[in-house]
Design an enzyme around this catalytic site. Structure first.
Site, PDB file in Angstrom:
ATOM      1  N   CYS A 100       0.827  -1.174  -0.070  1.00 24.81           N
ATOM      2  CA  CYS A 100       0.048  -0.008   0.005  1.00 24.81           C
ATOM      3  C   CYS A 100       0.846   1.297  -0.039  1.00 24.81           C
ATOM      4  CB  CYS A 100      -1.068  -0.021   1.182  1.00 24.81           C
ATOM      5  SG  CYS A 100      -2.104  -1.002   1.346  1.00 24.81           S
ATOM      6  N   ARG A 112       3.712  -0.290  -5.076  1.00 22.54           N
ATOM      7  CA  ARG A 112       3.409  -0.844  -3.696  1.00 22.54           C
ATOM      8  C   ARG A 112       2.089  -1.669  -3.735  1.00 22.54           C
ATOM      9  NH1 ARG A 112       6.687   1.621   0.104  1.00 22.54           N
ATOM     10  NH2 ARG A 112       5.320   0.931   1.880  1.00 22.54           N
ATOM     11  N   TRP A 145      -2.721  -2.618  -1.767  1.00 20.94           N
ATOM     12  CA  TRP A 145      -2.465  -4.127  -2.021  1.00 20.94           C
ATOM     13  C   TRP A 145      -3.337  -4.751  -0.695  1.00 20.94           C
ATOM     14  CZ3 TRP A 145      -0.539  -8.075   0.796  1.00 20.94           C
ATOM     15  CH2 TRP A 145      -0.088  -9.474  -0.143  1.00 20.94           C
ATOM     16  N   ASN A 201      -1.401   2.475   5.698  1.00 17.55           N
ATOM     17  CA  ASN A 201      -0.645   1.181   5.239  1.00 17.55           C
ATOM     18  C   ASN A 201      -0.074   0.225   6.248  1.00 17.55           C
ATOM     19  OD1 ASN A 201       2.925   1.308   3.868  1.00 17.55           O
ATOM     20  ND2 ASN A 201       1.473  -0.457   4.028  1.00 17.55           N
ATOM     21  N   GLY A 202      -0.405  -0.861   6.439  1.00 16.48           N
ATOM     22  CA  GLY A 202      -0.007  -1.890   7.484  1.00 16.48           C
ATOM     23  C   GLY A 202      -1.217  -2.620   7.803  1.00 16.48           C
ATOM     24  N   GLU A 230      16.350 -17.700  -9.411  1.00 19.79           N
ATOM     25  CA  GLU A 230      15.938 -16.393  -9.782  1.00 19.79           C
ATOM     26  C   GLU A 230      15.392 -16.423 -11.147  1.00 19.79           C
ATOM     27  OE1 GLU A 230      15.216 -13.707  -8.495  1.00 19.79           O
ATOM     28  OE2 GLU A 230      15.512 -12.057  -9.669  1.00 19.79           O
ATOM     29  N   LYS A 240      11.491 -15.025 -11.880  1.00 22.70           N
ATOM     30  CA  LYS A 240      11.059 -13.786 -12.720  1.00 22.70           C
ATOM     31  C   LYS A 240       9.930 -14.250 -13.815  1.00 22.70           C
ATOM     32  CE  LYS A 240      12.630 -11.368 -11.437  1.00 22.70           C
ATOM     33  NZ  LYS A 240      13.362 -10.919 -10.025  1.00 22.70           N
ATOM     34  N   GLU A 279       6.521 -14.798 -12.138  1.00 24.15           N
ATOM     35  CA  GLU A 279       5.672 -13.649 -11.545  1.00 24.15           C
ATOM     36  C   GLU A 279       5.307 -12.493 -12.349  1.00 24.15           C
ATOM     37  OE1 GLU A 279       8.405 -10.854  -8.876  1.00 24.15           O
ATOM     38  OE2 GLU A 279      10.212 -11.298 -10.028  1.00 24.15           O
ATOM     39  N   HIS A 310      16.425 -36.809  -9.295  1.00 27.75           N
ATOM     40  CA  HIS A 310      15.648 -36.902  -8.131  1.00 27.75           C
ATOM     41  C   HIS A 310      14.100 -36.884  -8.194  1.00 27.75           C
ATOM     42  CE1 HIS A 310      19.554 -38.282  -6.613  1.00 27.75           C
ATOM     43  NE2 HIS A 310      20.067 -37.123  -6.779  1.00 27.75           N
ATOM     44  N   LYS A 361       5.568  -4.155  -4.728  1.00 19.48           N
ATOM     45  CA  LYS A 361       7.131  -4.201  -4.687  1.00 19.48           C
ATOM     46  C   LYS A 361       7.650  -4.210  -3.196  1.00 19.48           C
ATOM     47  CE  LYS A 361      11.021  -2.770  -6.919  1.00 19.48           C
ATOM     48  NZ  LYS A 361      11.477  -3.957  -7.517  1.00 19.48           N
TER      49      LYS A 361
HETATM   50  C1  F6R Z   1      11.019 -10.444  -7.171  1.00 13.28           C
HETATM   51  C2  F6R Z   1      10.909  -9.600  -5.979  1.00 13.28           C
HETATM   52  C3  F6R Z   1      10.519  -9.959  -4.593  1.00 13.28           C
HETATM   53  C4  F6R Z   1      11.398  -9.266  -3.738  1.00 13.28           C
HETATM   54  C5  F6R Z   1      11.080  -9.621  -2.240  1.00 13.28           C
HETATM   55  C6  F6R Z   1      11.826  -8.958  -1.097  1.00 13.28           C
HETATM   56  O1  F6R Z   1      11.247  -9.674  -8.262  1.00 13.28           O
HETATM   57  O2  F6R Z   1      11.239  -8.511  -6.185  1.00 13.28           O
HETATM   58  O3  F6R Z   1      10.662 -11.340  -4.509  1.00 13.28           O
HETATM   59  O4  F6R Z   1      12.807  -9.739  -3.926  1.00 13.28           O
HETATM   60  O5  F6R Z   1       9.656  -9.298  -2.054  1.00 13.28           O
HETATM   61  O6  F6R Z   1      12.029  -7.737  -1.267  1.00 13.28           O
HETATM   62  P1  F6R Z   1      13.166  -6.626  -0.853  1.00 13.28           P
HETATM   63  O7  F6R Z   1      14.352  -6.997  -1.562  1.00 13.28           O
HETATM   64  O8  F6R Z   1      12.571  -5.143  -0.940  1.00 13.28           O
HETATM   65  O9  F6R Z   1      13.169  -7.098   0.797  1.00 13.28           O
END
Ligand code: F6R
Length: 614
Positions: free
Chosen positions: A2, A27, A75, A101-102, A487, A491, A494, A510, A609
């Site tokens: 949020c 956010r 969010w 937010n929270g 990773e 990517k 997501e 396995h 994010k």
């Molecule tokens: C994936 C992504 C998330 C963040 C995770 C941690 O692309 O961005 O998996 O890596 O939410 O966020 P931070 O790094 O801000 O603690």
């Protein structure tokens, strides 16, 4: 998650709030809303399920006057993402309005109590409870808005950043925070409030980061005062923002994610600039200098993180164990915080976070603090909470990352982990001078090599086109390339919503090998290095089951080219920097597939994010 914004001053609040919300949309983007205090002293609220654009379309030509206002982009946590649950939320009589937010953890108990006292709720949110509670206190005790907010917050458990308006005190805005971020920008007789500095930077560079359990009372004429939840006066600490406005724009790219992928040569250069000198043969990280001795003597390093940052942590484990010979444990912050781990005073805990606000990472740090460990941070957002609660740390200097899928933040995290491990390895004499020098050269050459790699983007896009309709994908790697397989898979899932799994290449037999058939794309990191031949054997196993093989190889490789359906070359390099270079084709593959599948690349569904809830 949020995003919240607020404005009080002489300008029209509406455009400032809308622009601010667009900046904070990363956010959360389930719904958006604003409240404006109008000339006739009524609060006008507009809120809508969907994005900020949906909100502005909904508002259309309706009245948006007013020089005081608040806004929110959501969010969803409590309650569906619909119009009713969208913020702002108002008190029963409509005189008080707030954005939040929270999470208010004890909202249920409070709500039941308030219902008994005659309050009627419209939404399913925890936030609405808070605004009713403030109203209840104000009505009963007749105190000023800030005092009612203060008393209410003392009754609340959980996390909050709030901004509150009241028709009874129209020249005031009240803000408070605990565990969710809030920044206040100070202009000429005007104040801007936001979850981070991005909505503020174009108006003023002077900001105050509100600390936990602080309340800001901002008056149009009398300026700002800060008090604690215990009602003690606090002197605001005004800082200057270093962020540039251009960093927040797309700069001609179709998406922020693509811009951020292309920014990596610059970002990585910035992450080692002034910290590495290959000619003179040194690495020096100013932010942890005073703690180097302590790290070098650590019994153990525990790296905590979430998501992509956790993948960086896994590479960090290879770096620290190989170069500095210190045992490393990598932990999901969300698991670590709840499993009564053994933490000793001579442990060093490193938190890795792009946002510096991830709730689980912060909670894990808090626990490690209570048990006496030394806390370090590897953080991108300057001034963020993790950067402030740790003993020391280093910024990645990737610059603002707006695309929800992390790209440049990740590769700069890897760069910093490499630098840290080199600095500590040098101090502990666990790395030879020759190897040290080779690695410095390798790091310094990275920006140029990434530029070169990005020149293959058209080819990578053509490879992506072949797999855009896949329903599943496997990513394989060995050694420090295994986290890059994880990773790569993250990517893809997501942003393109294709199911993908990352596996250590040798683990495939396995279990996951059962998934392989002619429809399964398998992405493998098969670059030159000590695992090369073993990976080639794993590749043969994939081909024997008719899997489609896309291999990341070192320039000039012929053996894998003969077996694979597609190869993507990375420039010749030491395997030390392969994790950084091999990440880039995976980012581009995911990006192009997501665009071809018409997915919202910068704002994938259900994500946000900055994950400020647990
Ligand atoms: C994936 C992504 C998330 C963040 C995770 C941690 O692309 O961005 O998996 O890596 O939410 O966020 P931070 O790094 O801000 O603690």
């Amino acid at each position: 998650m949020c995003g919240i914004v607020g404005y009080i001053g002489d300008k029209r609040a509406y455009p400032i709030l809308i622009k601010g919300l667009s900046r904070l949309e990363y956010r959360g983007y389930d719904s958006a809303g604003i409240a404006l205090l109008q000339e006739d002293n009524a609060i006008k609220i507009y809120k809508r399920q969907g994005k900020v654009l949906d909100l502005t379309e909904f508002i259309g030509d309706a009245s948006t006057e007013g020089t005081v206002g608040i806004g929110h982009t959501r969010w969803a946590t409590h309650g569906l993402p619909n119009d009713v649950n969208a913020h702002p939320h108002s008190s029963g009589d409509g005189s008080i309005t707030l954005v939040h937010n929270g999470i208010i953890e004890n909202y249920d108990v409070l709500k039941k109590e308030l219902i008994k006292r005659g309050h009627v709720f419209k939404s399913e949110t925890d936030t609405e409870v808070l605004v009713h509670l403030i109203e209840d206190i104000k009505e009963k005790s007749g105190v000023a808005l800030e005092e009612a907010v203060r008393i209410a917050l003392n009754e609340v458990h959980g996390a909050y950043a709030i901004v509150v308006l009241s028709t009874d005190e129209p020249d005031k805005i009240i803000a408070a925070k605990k565990s969710s971020p809030l920044v206040i920008g100070i202009g000429e007789d005007e104040y801007y409030l936001a979850s981070d500095a991005t909505p503020i930077v174009e108006y003023t560079k002077n900001v105050v980061y509100l600390e936990d359990e602080q309340i800001a009372i901002i008056h149009r004429k009398n300026g700002m005062r800060i008090i604690s939840l215990r009602n003690k006066e606090v002197s605001p600490y005004v800082q200057e923002l270093e962020m540039q406005l251009e960093e927040l724009e797309k700069g001609g790219y179709e998406h922020f994610m693509l811009k951020e992928i292309y920014e990596q040569p610059r970002a990585i250069h910035d992450s080692f600039r002034g910290r590495l000198n290959s000619k003179e043969g040194w690495v020096s990280l100013g932010g942890i200098k005073d703690y180097e001795e302590q790290i070098a003597n650590a019994n153990r390093i525990i790296i905590i993180a979430c998501g992509t940052s956790w993948h960086a942590a896994l590479v960090g484990e290879y770096y620290f164990e190989d170069l500095a010979r210190i045992p490393v444990e990598v932990e999901y912050a969300s698991e670590f915080r709840y499993r009564n781990p053994i933490i000793r005073k001579d442990d060093v805990v490193i938190a890795i976070s792009q946002s510096g606000e991830t709730a689980d990472t912060l909670a894990a740090l808090k626990m490690a603090r209570e048990q006496g460990a030394t806390l370090l941070g590897i953080v991108n957002v300057v001034g963020s909470t993790i950067s402030r609660v740790t003993d020391a740390g280093s910024y990645t200097h990737a610059g603002p990352e707006i695309g929800v899928a992390s790209t440049k933040a990740f590769t700069t995290q890897l760069t910093l982990l490499a630098l840290m491990a080199l600095a500590i390895g040098k101090r502990r004499r666990t790395i030879t001078d020759k190897k040290f020098q080779v690695y410095l050269n390798e790091l310094e050459a990275l920006p140029g090599k990434i530029e070169k790699l990005l020149e293959s983007d058209d080819y990578i896009k053509s490879v992506a086109a072949e797999y855009k309709d896949a329903q599943n994908a496997l990513y394989l790697g060995r050694g420090s390339s295994f986290p890059i397989a994880l990773e790569g898979a993250l990517k893809l899932k997501e942003i393109s919503y294709i199911h993908a799994e990352g596996y250590p290449a040798a683990e495939m037999k396995h279990g996951p090998i059962a998934l392989i058939d002619e429809n399964m794309p398998v992405f493998v990191i098969a670059t030159q290095g000590h695992n090369y031949e073993k990976v080639v054997s794993n590749i043969q196993e994939v081909k024997a089951r008719k899997g489609k093989l896309i291999a990341i190889v070192t320039k000039g490789d012929t053996a894998v080219r003969d077996i694979a359906d597609h190869v993507i070359e990375i420039p010749t390099c030491d395997e030390f920097v392969v994790p950084i270079l091999a990440t880039i084709p995976f980012q581009l593959i995911s990006y192009h597939i997501a665009v071809m599948r018409e997915c919202n690349v910068d704002q994938p569904r259900n994500l946000a994010k900055s994950v400020t809830v647990e």
